[in-house]
Design a protein around this motif. Structure first.
Motif, PDB file in Angstrom:
ATOM      1  N   GLN A 444      23.132  43.899  43.171  1.00  0.00           N
ATOM      2  CA  GLN A 444      22.321  43.763  44.227  1.00  0.00           C
ATOM      3  C   GLN A 444      20.403  43.864  44.126  1.00  0.00           C
ATOM      4  N   LEU A 445      20.616  45.278  43.975  1.00  0.00           N
ATOM      5  CA  LEU A 445      19.288  45.842  43.401  1.00  0.00           C
ATOM      6  C   LEU A 445      18.207  45.258  42.392  1.00  0.00           C
ATOM      7  N   GLY A 446      19.106  45.528  41.489  1.00  0.00           N
ATOM      8  CA  GLY A 446      18.943  45.126  40.559  1.00  0.00           C
ATOM      9  C   GLY A 446      18.215  46.471  39.629  1.00  0.00           C
ATOM     10  N   LYS A 447      19.196  47.088  40.485  1.00  0.00           N
ATOM     11  CA  LYS A 447      18.848  48.457  40.038  1.00  0.00           C
ATOM     12  C   LYS A 447      20.044  49.143  38.322  1.00  0.00           C
ATOM     13  N   ILE A 448      21.613  47.584  38.613  1.00  0.00           N
ATOM     14  CA  ILE A 448      22.269  47.713  37.395  1.00  0.00           C
ATOM     15  C   ILE A 448      22.602  46.195  37.156  1.00  0.00           C
ATOM     16  N   GLU A 449      22.867  46.326  35.627  1.00  0.00           N
ATOM     17  CA  GLU A 449      22.906  44.676  36.005  1.00  0.00           C
ATOM     18  C   GLU A 449      24.454  44.235  35.767  1.00  0.00           C
ATOM     19  N   CYS A 450      24.589  43.088  36.345  1.00  0.00           N
ATOM     20  CA  CYS A 450      26.000  42.861  36.292  1.00  0.00           C
ATOM     21  C   CYS A 450      26.817  41.796  35.707  1.00  0.00           C
ATOM     22  N   PHE A 451      27.743  41.644  35.255  1.00  0.00           N
ATOM     23  CA  PHE A 451      28.463  40.416  34.229  1.00  0.00           C
ATOM     24  C   PHE A 451      29.355  40.350  35.124  1.00  0.00           C
ATOM     25  N   GLU A 452      29.726  39.124  35.439  1.00  0.00           N
ATOM     26  CA  GLU A 452      30.527  38.613  36.249  1.00  0.00           C
ATOM     27  C   GLU A 452      31.814  37.738  35.220  1.00  0.00           C
ATOM     28  N   MET A 453      33.103  37.632  35.665  1.00  0.00           N
ATOM     29  CA  MET A 453      34.011  36.840  35.387  1.00  0.00           C
ATOM     30  C   MET A 453      34.619  36.569  36.226  1.00  0.00           C
ATOM     31  N   PRO A 454      34.014  34.943  36.833  1.00  0.00           N
ATOM     32  CA  PRO A 454      35.001  34.799  37.869  1.00  0.00           C
ATOM     33  C   PRO A 454      36.589  34.149  38.144  1.00  0.00           C
ATOM     34  N   GLU A 455      36.688  33.785  36.828  1.00  0.00           N
ATOM     35  CA  GLU A 455      37.972  33.303  36.760  1.00  0.00           C
ATOM     36  C   GLU A 455      39.544  34.009  35.435  1.00  0.00           C
ATOM     37  N   ARG A 456      40.293  33.933  36.018  1.00  0.00           N
ATOM     38  CA  ARG A 456      41.035  33.927  35.005  1.00  0.00           C
ATOM     39  C   ARG A 456      41.304  33.605  32.856  1.00  0.00           C
ATOM     40  N   VAL A 457      42.039  33.920  33.004  1.00  0.00           N
ATOM     41  CA  VAL A 457      41.622  34.050  30.940  1.00  0.00           C
ATOM     42  C   VAL A 457      42.398  32.310  31.152  1.00  0.00           C
ATOM     43  N   GLY A 458      41.911  31.320  30.449  1.00  0.00           N
ATOM     44  CA  GLY A 458      43.269  30.242  30.261  1.00  0.00           C
ATOM     45  C   GLY A 458      43.377  30.061  32.020  1.00  0.00           C
ATOM     46  N   ASN A 459      42.560  29.531  32.670  1.00  0.00           N
ATOM     47  CA  ASN A 459      42.642  28.636  33.798  1.00  0.00           C
ATOM     48  C   ASN A 459      43.067  28.878  34.592  1.00  0.00           C
ATOM     49  N   ARG A 460      44.232  30.372  34.354  1.00  0.00           N
ATOM     50  CA  ARG A 460      45.600  30.536  34.970  1.00  0.00           C
ATOM     51  C   ARG A 460      44.866  30.633  36.517  1.00  0.00           C
ATOM     52  N   PRO A 461      44.948  29.903  37.800  1.00  0.00           N
ATOM     53  CA  PRO A 461      45.102  29.644  38.795  1.00  0.00           C
ATOM     54  C   PRO A 461      45.402  31.444  39.343  1.00  0.00           C
ATOM     55  N   MET A 462      44.321  31.917  40.469  1.00  0.00           N
ATOM     56  CA  MET A 462      44.228  33.417  41.402  1.00  0.00           C
ATOM     57  C   MET A 462      45.845  33.037  42.190  1.00  0.00           C
ATOM     58  N   PRO A 463      46.798  34.479  42.226  1.00  0.00           N
ATOM     59  CA  PRO A 463      47.997  34.266  42.809  1.00  0.00           C
ATOM     60  C   PRO A 463      47.487  32.962  44.778  1.00  0.00           C
ATOM     61  N   LYS A 464      48.405  32.766  45.324  1.00  0.00           N
ATOM     62  CA  LYS A 464      48.653  32.265  46.295  1.00  0.00           C
ATOM     63  C   LYS A 464      49.311  33.481  46.879  1.00  0.00           C
ATOM     64  N   VAL A 465      47.757  33.811  48.201  1.00  0.00           N
ATOM     65  CA  VAL A 465      48.200  35.220  49.120  1.00  0.00           C
ATOM     66  C   VAL A 465      48.127  34.577  51.249  1.00  0.00           C
ATOM     67  N   TYR A 466      49.222  34.572  50.988  1.00  0.00           N
ATOM     68  CA  TYR A 466      49.573  34.762  52.602  1.00  0.00           C
ATOM     69  C   TYR A 466      49.634  35.836  53.768  1.00  0.00           C
TER      70      TYR A 466
END
Ligand SMILES: Nc1ncnc2c1ncn2[C@@H]1O[C@H](COP(=O)(O)OP(=O)(O)OP(=O)(O)O)[C@@H](O)[C@H]1O
Ligand SMILES: [Zn+2]
Length: 803
Positions: A444-466
């Motif tokens: 966030q401070l820009g001191k190290i770079e960030c790479f995001e991988m927001p989704e699972r491979v093959g667009n598999r859904p994240m599990p549903k958590v209750y």
């Protein structure tokens, strides 16, 4: 003449400096990084050369280096550079850091024997004196160790007699330096002449055995003797060939690798990178190619395919001819990543795990050092290899607490990796689905770079958590560990032939034992923490591993009303067997994994489908990737929230998110239940949404308001002493000094003194001060000025995991 500055390999705080020695004429090849033996306070001691320089002459009475341990410098220049910085950062002696880079903490075993000095006049002792007996004995046997002489003269003050005789030069100390690691060699033969078919047929006609040997050697450099013997050839024709100078014997070092048994199928299906993976690799490639220091965080949700990114980056570094270190929290638990790397790089890998012997470790060092293997995978100790040409370090699950060493020097692998990456000018990649607040804040401070991988491979859904509210469960009269909803999920999952992971982060059966009459809790006699009941009818201290028999009456009041409270994994296993007898259950925790490789065995059996349920402590939450796992259950998810620790919420969030992330990684979406007493807590809520960013935003505000890391750096100082009063007073006095040193500076705070969580350990009192350092360098200066780095009664923990 050449002088070397040598650091002796003794982790003693008071000798934290280099000493100068003369390099003898026959050892002028010595240079920085070599391990040597030097005389130090009258003893032969192992040391390492920091630097070497030439002088015209010296009037200092310098001693000479006496011995050399290896055939080459042990420490490359980059390691010496990084180690010096680490010693400064962690306020410890350089030797303490350098020892981390040597398997077994030293290279040599030095023993001492005594010999008679034949030139000295020692005729003045009369018969019957201890001196005379020692001289006679040494004359007869050549030499003897101190222990042998003590046995010879059990009633004499042998130590002081020897001391005196040495001073008079009547006897001498002789040091034997033996290398600690036992290198193993195997005999080979290699050809000394050019072998051709005509030569074999004509010159060796009528000698079939010799012909056979030559045929084996015809197209290769060497063949092992063992192989020759396996072919049924005796040593006679070998001797004959050697006498004719047609072959010669050589020895080759055998390098052991106990992980080789875990070979796996090499023919992997070719993976087409996802867009996200491809883009990230393209962005990092120029940094690896540039051979400049670069650090980045790979933040990818569970199942987003981070491992494949690691593999591709490793390929890039290897194409540059550079070496790679991959850190995982625990090798046996993260066998997944080893498997993928072995499939991609097979022979180029060394696996460093905690169960290697010192010799095996030395062999791995050797292979990595000499480029026989160029990718090292292991837990935090894999950082302490000594590569020539390091190009990339990867730290997977960078938030894992196992990256912090809990004995001196109390380093964090992330810090060490950063120093190494700077010294080697290489790339450092941290990876996680749930990065530590510290690391994410840096992005966030820009001191190290960030790479995001927001989704699972093959667009598999994240599990549903209750969440499951256990207070309601109690109201309904269910006092079991498993809620009704959890029971239903377990039964459904098993009926459909799918698998499930259950996590309860406490091992043992009952977590504490209390007398109902007087309230006495059975505690460890050594460290005062509550003892945990284990099914094998023992009480165990999870801190120091003390074992006791459970008492049948209260040791305090003698009553028989002793009750067992709390539940651990053993009790959960028993309950599951009773409630779902048809389930095939396997348990994974410290108690079921004492044997070498047993963790790997349990995990492979589970992933092969031999069990329906894997239950265990946080060990079941780490990077496993089993497609048939469609459900996870987390029990007492928020127990961690009750701990008095500023990281409690972070830990709770991560444990839920990581365990949840084990499910639904295949075709079928995952379902997760989180049993807790605090479902409205933000850590539980964001974990159920698997929303790291929201959790981060919430938590960072709290850290800021309370002035905790990442807004400051914590330093825990543990004062240890023989009486409570004196120990507390020493702590108080340092606090006073701190307050006046930093008077009026709000960013330099100090808390305490307060008794440690373990107030008395092995009879010694422990008091803690916690410094909140806004300006770490200033704090270091303060600690140095007050000689904390030399004080053996203060333990220093920079960035402590628990306070
Ligand atoms: N490009 C790809 N194409 C197809 N499958 C892939 C690809 N990349 C990764 N996978 C598969 O996706 C699954 C999840 O990947 P991986 O285990 O690397 O996840 P991860 O990001 O490390 O997750 P976690 O944080 O949970 O460990 C693996 O089975 C892997 O083989
Ligand atoms: Zn204990």
């Amino acid at each position: 003449m050449y002088i070397a500055d040598v650091y002796v390999n003794l982790p003693v705080k008071s000798i934290a400096q280099a000493y100068s020695y003369i390099i003898p004429e026959d050892k002028l090849f010595l240079d920085a990084g070599w391990r040597v033996v030097v005389p130090f306070h009258g003893r032969a001691t192992e040391g390492f050369i920091l630097n070497k320089y030439e002088v015209e002459s010296t009037d200092r009475p310098l001693k000479k280096i006496t011995d050399v341990l290896d055939d080459e410098a042990w420490f490359p220049a980059e390691i010496i550079k990084a180690a010096s910085k680490l010693a400064t950062f962690y306020l410890c002696s350089l030797a303490e850091i350098m020892r981390l880079f040597m398997p077994g903490k030293s290279g040599a075993k030095i023993s001492c024997v005594y010999e008679v000095n034949e030139e000295a006049d020692s005729g003045c002792y009369s018969d019957g004196t201890a001196e005379k007996k020692i001289l006679d004995f040494l004359h007869e046997y050549g030499n003897a160790s101190k222990n042998k002489l003590k046995k010879l003269l059990p009633d004499a003050p042998v130590e002081s007699v020897i001391e005196k005789m040495c001073r008079r030069d009547e006897i001498r100390r002789i040091y034997n330096v033996a290398k600690k690691s036992k290198e193993r060699f195997e005999k080979y033969i290699c050809p000394q002449i050019e072998i051709t078919d005509t030569l074999i047929q004509e010159k060796f006609k009528g000698k079939p055995a010799q012909q056979k040997i030559l045929r084996l050697l015809k197209d290769c450099d060497s063949v092992s003797l063992k192989y020759i013997k396996d072919q049924g050839i005796s040593s006679v024709p070998l001797k004959a060939l050697a006498e004719m100078n047609c072959i010669k014997y050589i020895e080759k070092r055998i390098l052991r690798d106990s992980y080789q048994d875990f070979e796996c199928e090499k023919n992997v299906k070719k993976i087409k990178l996802t867009d996200t993976q491809g883009k990230i690799i393209d962005s990092i490639r120029p940094h690896i190619d540039s051979k400049q220091y670069f650090m980045a965080l790979l933040h990818g949700v569970t199942g987003s395919g981070k491992t494949q990114v690691y593999v591709e980056l490793t390929k890039l570094a290897r194409m540059q001819g550079r070496q790679v270190i991959v850190l995982v929290p625990e090798i046996a638990l993260t066998g997944q990543i080893v498997k993928v790397f072995k499939q991609n790089f097979s022979e180029d890998i060394v696996v460093i795990h905690s169960q290697l012997s010192v010799s095996e470790r030395n062999d791995s060092f050797y292979r990595f050092r000499h480029g026989q293997a160029n990718i090292a995978i292991g837990a935090r100790s894999a950082l302490f290899l000594t590569p020539e040409n390091l190009g990339l370090i990867i730290i997977d699950e960078e938030q894992d607490p196992s990256y912090k060493q809990d004995e001196a020097p109390r380093y964090h692998a992330r810090v060490v990796a950063e120093m190494l990456a700077k010294a080697y000018n290489c790339t450092l990649i941290l990876g996680s689905a749930t990065p530590s607040l510290e690391s994410y804040y840096q992005t966030q401070l820009g001191k190290i770079e960030c790479f995001e991988m927001p989704e699972r491979v093959g667009n598999r859904p994240m599990p549903k958590v209750y969440p499951v509210d256990m207070r309601m469960e109690l109201k309904r009269g269910n006092r079991k560990i498993l809620s009704n909803d959890m029971m239903r999920l377990i039964r459904e999952t098993i009926q459909q032939g799918q698998q499930m992971i259950l996590m309860l982060n406490r091992r043992g059966f009952s977590t504490f034992i209390m007398c109902r009459e007087c309230g006495h809790v059975i505690k460890c006699p050594d460290c005062g923490l509550p003892m945990v009941y284990h099914k094998a009818n023992t009480l165990m201290c999870h801190h120091c591993d003390t074992h006791l028999h459970p008492p049948s009456i209260c040791p305090q009041c003698g009553s028989t009303y002793i009750r067992y409270f709390g539940s651990g994994t053993e009790k959960l296993e028993a309950e599951l067997k009773e409630l779902v007898p048809e389930a095939r259950v396997v348990r994974l925790d410290r108690d079921t994994t004492q044997r070498k490789f047993s963790q790997t065995e349990i995990l492979s059996a589970f992933s092969e489908g031999k069990y329906d349920i894997l239950l265990g402590t946080q060990m079941v939450a780490k990077g496993h990737d089993v497609p048939n796992v469609t459900a996870s259950g987390i029990l007492s998810a928020d127990a961690a929230l009750n701990l008095p620790d500023f990281r409690a919420a972070e830990r709770c969030f991560m444990l839920i998110a990581q365990t949840a992330g084990r499910s639904g990684r295949g075709e079928i979406p995952g379902k997760v239940l989180v049993q807790c007493y605090n479902p409205e807590h933000y850590a539980v809520q964001y974990a159920c949404e698997q929303n790291y960013h929201a959790f981060f935003e919430h938590e960072i505000e709290i850290r800021k308001a309370l002035y905790y890391p990442p807004f400051c750096r914590l330093i825990k100082l543990t004062f240890v002493g023989d009486t409570e009063d004196e120990t507390r007073k020493r702590a108080e006095s340092l606090k006073d000094k701190f307050v006046s040193y930093f008077s009026g500076r709000a960013e330099q705070q100090i808390i305490g003194p307060a008794p440690d969580t373990i107030p008395v350990f092995r009879g010694r009192y422990r008091y803690n001060l916690v410094i909140k350092a806004g300006k770490y360098l200033d704090t270091l200066q303060f600690m140095r000025e007050n000689n904390l780095h030399e004080d053996t009664n203060v333990l220093i923990d920079i960035d402590p995991i628990n306070i």
